[in-house]
Scaffold this motif. Structure first.
Motif, PDB file in Angstrom:
ATOM      1  N   CYS A  68       0.820  -1.216   0.000  1.00  0.00           N
ATOM      2  CA  CYS A  68       0.000   0.000   0.000  1.00  0.00           C
ATOM      3  C   CYS A  68       0.853   1.266   0.000  1.00  0.00           C
ATOM      4  CB  CYS A  68      -0.946   0.007   1.207  1.00  0.00           C
ATOM      5  SG  CYS A  68      -2.297  -1.188   1.045  1.00  0.00           S
ATOM      6  N   ALA A 195      -0.573   5.611  -3.547  1.00  0.00           N
ATOM      7  CA  ALA A 195       0.106   5.036  -2.374  1.00  0.00           C
ATOM      8  C   ALA A 195      -0.242   5.766  -1.082  1.00  0.00           C
ATOM      9  CB  ALA A 195       1.609   5.050  -2.605  1.00  0.00           C
ATOM     10  N   THR A 196      -0.502   5.006  -0.049  1.00  0.00           N
ATOM     11  CA  THR A 196      -0.772   5.589   1.275  1.00  0.00           C
ATOM     12  C   THR A 196       0.549   5.628   2.044  1.00  0.00           C
ATOM     13  OG1 THR A 196      -1.383   3.373   2.003  1.00  0.00           O
ATOM     14  CG2 THR A 196      -3.188   4.871   1.508  1.00  0.00           C
ATOM     15  N   ASN A 197       1.235   6.763   1.918  1.00  0.00           N
ATOM     16  CA  ASN A 197       2.525   6.883   2.595  1.00  0.00           C
ATOM     17  C   ASN A 197       2.617   8.146   3.440  1.00  0.00           C
ATOM     18  OD1 ASN A 197       2.495   8.583   0.445  1.00  0.00           O
ATOM     19  ND2 ASN A 197       4.181   7.633  -0.663  1.00  0.00           N
ATOM     20  N   GLY A 198       1.457   8.651   3.833  1.00  0.00           N
ATOM     21  CA  GLY A 198       1.427   9.872   4.641  1.00  0.00           C
ATOM     22  C   GLY A 198       0.994  11.042   3.782  1.00  0.00           C
ATOM     23  N   ALA A 199      -0.017  11.787   4.266  1.00  0.00           N
ATOM     24  CA  ALA A 199      -0.624  12.839   3.443  1.00  0.00           C
ATOM     25  C   ALA A 199       0.122  14.161   3.589  1.00  0.00           C
ATOM     26  CB  ALA A 199      -2.100  12.994   3.793  1.00  0.00           C
ATOM     27  N   MET A 200       1.412  14.126   3.282  1.00  0.00           N
ATOM     28  CA  MET A 200       2.197  15.357   3.383  1.00  0.00           C
ATOM     29  C   MET A 200       2.030  16.157   2.105  1.00  0.00           C
ATOM     30  SD  MET A 200       5.617  14.068   5.261  1.00  0.00           S
ATOM     31  CE  MET A 200       5.336  12.402   5.775  1.00  0.00           C
ATOM     32  N   ARG A 202      -0.425  16.908   0.373  1.00  0.00           N
ATOM     33  CA  ARG A 202      -1.381  16.409  -0.608  1.00  0.00           C
ATOM     34  C   ARG A 202      -2.646  15.986   0.125  1.00  0.00           C
ATOM     35  NH1 ARG A 202      -1.779  11.159   0.519  1.00  0.00           N
ATOM     36  NH2 ARG A 202       0.040   9.802   0.742  1.00  0.00           N
ATOM     37  N   ARG A 204      -5.424  13.438   1.492  1.00  0.00           N
ATOM     38  CA  ARG A 204      -5.221  12.124   2.072  1.00  0.00           C
ATOM     39  C   ARG A 204      -5.740  11.039   1.124  1.00  0.00           C
ATOM     40  NH1 ARG A 204      -8.986   9.553   5.408  1.00  0.00           N
ATOM     41  NH2 ARG A 204     -11.122   9.971   4.788  1.00  0.00           N
ATOM     42  N   ARG A 205      -5.248   9.830   1.315  1.00  0.00           N
ATOM     43  CA  ARG A 205      -5.670   8.714   0.461  1.00  0.00           C
ATOM     44  C   ARG A 205      -6.157   7.553   1.310  1.00  0.00           C
ATOM     45  NH1 ARG A 205      -0.093   9.026  -2.843  1.00  0.00           N
ATOM     46  NH2 ARG A 205      -0.585  10.819  -4.155  1.00  0.00           N
ATOM     47  N   ILE A 206      -7.068   6.797   0.732  1.00  0.00           N
ATOM     48  CA  ILE A 206      -7.576   5.602   1.396  1.00  0.00           C
ATOM     49  C   ILE A 206      -7.350   4.421   0.463  1.00  0.00           C
ATOM     50  CG2 ILE A 206      -9.643   4.445   2.255  1.00  0.00           C
ATOM     51  CD1 ILE A 206     -10.859   7.291   2.607  1.00  0.00           C
ATOM     52  N   LEU A 207      -6.858   3.339   1.002  1.00  0.00           N
ATOM     53  CA  LEU A 207      -6.778   2.107   0.212  1.00  0.00           C
ATOM     54  C   LEU A 207      -7.603   1.042   0.914  1.00  0.00           C
ATOM     55  CD1 LEU A 207      -3.052   1.902  -0.952  1.00  0.00           C
ATOM     56  CD2 LEU A 207      -5.084   2.171  -2.395  1.00  0.00           C
ATOM     57  N   SER A 208      -8.577   0.512   0.211  1.00  0.00           N
ATOM     58  CA  SER A 208      -9.376  -0.555   0.811  1.00  0.00           C
ATOM     59  C   SER A 208      -9.956  -1.405  -0.298  1.00  0.00           C
ATOM     60  CB  SER A 208     -10.503   0.026   1.667  1.00  0.00           C
ATOM     61  OG  SER A 208     -11.689   0.124   0.908  1.00  0.00           O
TER      62      SER A 208
END
Ligand code: TPP
Ligand code: SF4
Ligand code: SF4
Ligand code: SF4
Ligand code: MG
Lengths: 382, 255, 81
Positions: A68, A195-200, A202, A204-208
């Motif tokens: 992810c 990619a969910t690698n921290g919403a710096m 940008r 935020r993102r969700i992966l599900s």
């Protein structure tokens, strides 16, 4: 790079490292443990992540988590362990993140044994995990091919945001062969939009893998299928041997294909017009190539180390136009070239009805009192 | 900018989405405390949450952070995968008692044993809320659920699992405490604990978990207010509140 | 004299669970039976004076529905650079 002598499993591990593997999560199981052992030394040395997980369930979910974030990540296991990973594979597929898995298959079902087998073809190619998802499956037949396909696995997984699985068996995994390693790739973390690698700086993102509203899930399944079409159009790989004038076409993948090649060479020496077709991508399966070969073929002979799984795919390609025959050894028994040669000779001399059921016919031959290759008396008993 | 006479407002780490939780369910309180702590520590933009399967499956809708959603029980394994490749991010799981203490017991024990620098928010509501109130490993002896209709019979259905007590025996664990969400004082203590757990993580002091005694008014068949009383009168005696493990390094932390 | 405070309850978030009502030390909150939220709940509101702005209601609210204000008795002197 010069050729060096590599053991299959270690070659796979090193090839993965050179392809930019950033994290490995696995659990010991024969006959793939050398991959885990090799990486337990190699990855920490490079400052990359290695965890021996509590189980394959743990391992595949660690892979899921790392996937992810968009890094190159893999696990490896063998049949019973891969069964345990099916839950995670389905989630990974549903979340559309790239992940690479190596299955060094062994005799089964159940605990089975550690000998080379190909009984996980259906599981790898058709399904395994729940739900409606495609996956790429590569089947190497030599150490060099395993190295090359390992590198390719990461590229394909990333390109199509899809699981790429490499299936081989202990004979390739344990085999020592001269092979050439690719150059070491630098780790370049790509800026994937998902990619969910921290919403710096940008959104935020969700992966599900949840689509609680059925029409959304349907759209997702159709998206997966459309992407699969692309894979089918662009990524089919196979190898052809002596096919130019071949009238009998042997089809086998991995070790069974390798053994069949020896038999085909011998049959050629005897003047039989036979060739070998060896799928490298068993998923996507080379349907089109086999469809075209059907025009020139008098008969097909599918050889596998199972009870006839890829056989289904060959029959789908041939569509009853010419006879398809089957020869398999299963449960961890590897066929000798002679056994396949016998089959080639049989097909060459005795005409076979196009509508016979190859699996049944094979079972009859396997269990017949006199012709069976099983130990004395065993055929009849079963 | 805060208005000068503002005493309390919704945490910034929350999105605008109203939760799907039943009225009065203290899952919401636990969420809010986590969001407040993320705000205080200013780590929202480098936090990655891992949602469970359970009523909190949609937790990812409520926090303004990156989020993934794990298979049932596997959140600690997923979080391990994330944290190992992104060690400078703040990674937390949010898990129910069925998720963590039943199907996911293997994953949680080993994440704790490995001392993964993760924070786990563990919601003990003594049942499987999402699937309609079946017995959980944490269901109290004698407690009626839809799958222990005559009350949990310990002879045939076993005894409750005390997760904090168990995990605190592991050397990889830095911080492991149990708190309750049943009244203002305990909610404040719970928030402090959550803060400490995240501080444990950002300082690299090992695995941290806060077990929170929580309500499930819907499946307990009680009003929200009576559910809080049930926590106080029945859950706390079975699950004593307290610090089960606070490593020496963590005791030094001043916040 | 006690400090004077007030609360705002958001219609978007309040689910009428009554937890704030039982927690308020001043007993100034009740459900507003004359009103329905878009989700169909009777929201909480203060029905009489006496709120101190102690924020206990906000601390217990499971839906982060309450914003709490308190009247400033002392005027802040603006900070100058
Ligand atoms: C592998 C698997 N098994 C079962 C389920 C069904 N399931 C969904 S939520 C849940 C129980 C969740 O209970 P808990 O973790 O206590 O969370 P709560 O809802 O109480 O907060 C179950 C059994 C599932 N989603 N996946
Ligand atoms: S079912 Fe229970 S735990 Fe789930 S949201 Fe409703 S009250 Fe909360
Ligand atoms: S506690 Fe919150 S949700 Fe419940 S009634 Fe009060 S304001 Fe509404
Ligand atoms: S701020 Fe305090 S006094 Fe005012 S309504 Fe809330 S709980 Fe009651
Ligand atoms: Mg629960």
């Amino acid at each position: 790079m010069p050729k060096e002598l590599w053991k299959g499993n270690e070659a796979i591990a090193e090839a993965a490292v050179r392809a930019g593997l950033e994290a490995y999560f696995g659990y010991p199981i024969t006959p793939q443990t050398e991959i885990l052992e090799y990486l337990s030394r190699r990855l920490p040395e490079l400052g990359r992540a290695f965890v021996q997980a509590e189980s394959e369930l743990g391992a595949i979910n660690m892979v899921y988590g790392a996937a992810c974030t968009g890094v190159r990540v893999m696990s490896s296991s063998s049949s019973p362990g891969v069964s345990l990973m099916m839950e995670g594979l389905s989630y990974i597929a549903g979340t559309e993140v790239p992940a690479v898995l190596v299955n060094v298959m062994r005799g089964g079902p159940g605990l089975g044994n550690i000998a080379p087998a190909q009984g996980d073809y259906y599981q790898a190619v058709r399904g395994g995990g729940h739900g409606d998802y495609p996956r790429i499956v590569l089947a190497p037949a030599s150490v060099q091919e395993a190295i090359d396909l390992m590198v390719l696995s990461f590229d394909l997984a990333e390109k199509y945001r899809m699981i790429t699985m490499m299936i081989l068996d202990g004979s390739v995994g344990q085999m020592m062969e001269p092979a050439e390693m690719p150059a070491m790739q630098e780790i370049r973390r790509k800026d994937f939009k998902w990619a969910t690698n921290g919403a710096m700086n940008r959104e935020r993102r969700i992966l599900s893998s949840i689509y609680i509203n059925p029409p959304d899930e349907e759209i997702t399944n159709l998206r997966l299928l459309s992407r699969w079409k692309e894979v089918q159009n662009n990524e089919v790989r196979y190898k052809e041997y002596f096919l130019d004038d071949a009238e009998i076409i042997v089809v086998g993948f991995g070790t069974a294909g390798r053994v069949a090649l020896s038999a085909v060479r011998e049959a050629r020496a005897q003047g039989i017009k036979v060739g070998l077709f060896r799928p490298i991508t068993v998923s996507p399966f080379p349907f089109e190539a086999l469809d075209q070969l059907t025009g020139q073929a008098r008969a097909f002979l599918v050889t596998e180390m199972n009870t006839g799984q890829m056989l289904d795919d060959v029959q789908l390609a041939v569509r009853g136009r010419v006879p398809v025959e089957f020869y398999g050894r299963t449960g961890g028994v590897v066929p000798f070239p002679d056994e396949i040669l016998n089959e080639i000779q049989r097909i060459n001399t005795a005409p076979i009805a196009a509508d016979s059921d190859p699996r049944n016919a094979w079972l009859m031959r396997m269990t017949a009192p006199h012709s069976s290759p099983l130990p004395e008396g065993e055929g009849a008993k079963r | 900018m805060t208005t000068p006479n503002l005493v309390y407002e919704r945490p910034e780490a929350f999105t605008d989405a109203p939760t799907h939780y039943c009225p009065g369910c203290t899952h919401g309180v636990a969420h809010r405390l986590v969001a407040e702590v993320l705000d205080e520590m200013k780590v929202t933009d480098r936090t990655i949450g891992v949602a469970p399967v359970g009523c909190a499956v949609f937790a990812y809708n409520y926090f303004d952070t990156d989020f993934v959603e794990a298979p049932h029980g596997r959140a600690p394994a997923m979080a391990t995968g994330i944290k190992r490749v992104l060690p400078d991010r703040v990674v937390f799981t949010y898990q129910g008692d069925g998720d963590l203490a039943s199907i996911g017991m293997g994953e949680i024990v080993h994440a704790a044993a490995r001392g993964e620098n993760l924070t786990v928010i563990f919601i003990n509501n003594a049942n499987y809320g999402m699937t309609g109130g079946q017995m959980a490993p944490t269901t109290l002896p004698g407690m009626k659920t839809t799958s222990s209709p005559n009350g949990r019979d310990v002879e045939t259905q076993g005894y409750p699992i005390k997760v904090s007590e168990m995990l605190s025996t592991l050397d990889g664990v830095g911080y492991c405490v149990r708190r309750s969400l049943h009244d203002p004082k305990n909610i404040r203590l719970a928030k402090k604990a959550i803060r400490m757990a995240f501080e444990t993580q950002v300082r690299g002091l090992g695995f941290s978990m806060v077990e929170l005694l929580s309500t499930c008014p819907t499946n307990w068949g009680m009003t929200p207010v009576n559910s809080l009383k049930f926590v106080e009168e029945h859950m706390i005696p079975a699950y004593p509140l307290g610090d089960y493990k606070v490593s020496d390094a963590i005791k030094q932390i001043k916040i | 004299m006690a400090v004077k405070g007030w609360i705002e309850v958001s219609d978007t978030y309040c689910k009428g669970c009554e937890i704030c009502i039982s927690a308020c030390p001043q007993a100034v909150i009740e459900l507003n039976m004359a009103q329905l939220t878009p989700k169909g709940y009777h929201p909480a509101h203060t029905f009489k004076d006496g709120c101190t702005g102690c924020a206990i209601c906000a601390v217990v609210c499971p839906d982060a529905a309450i914003t709490v204000y308190r009247e400033i008795t002392k005027v802040n002197t603006p900070v100058t650079a």
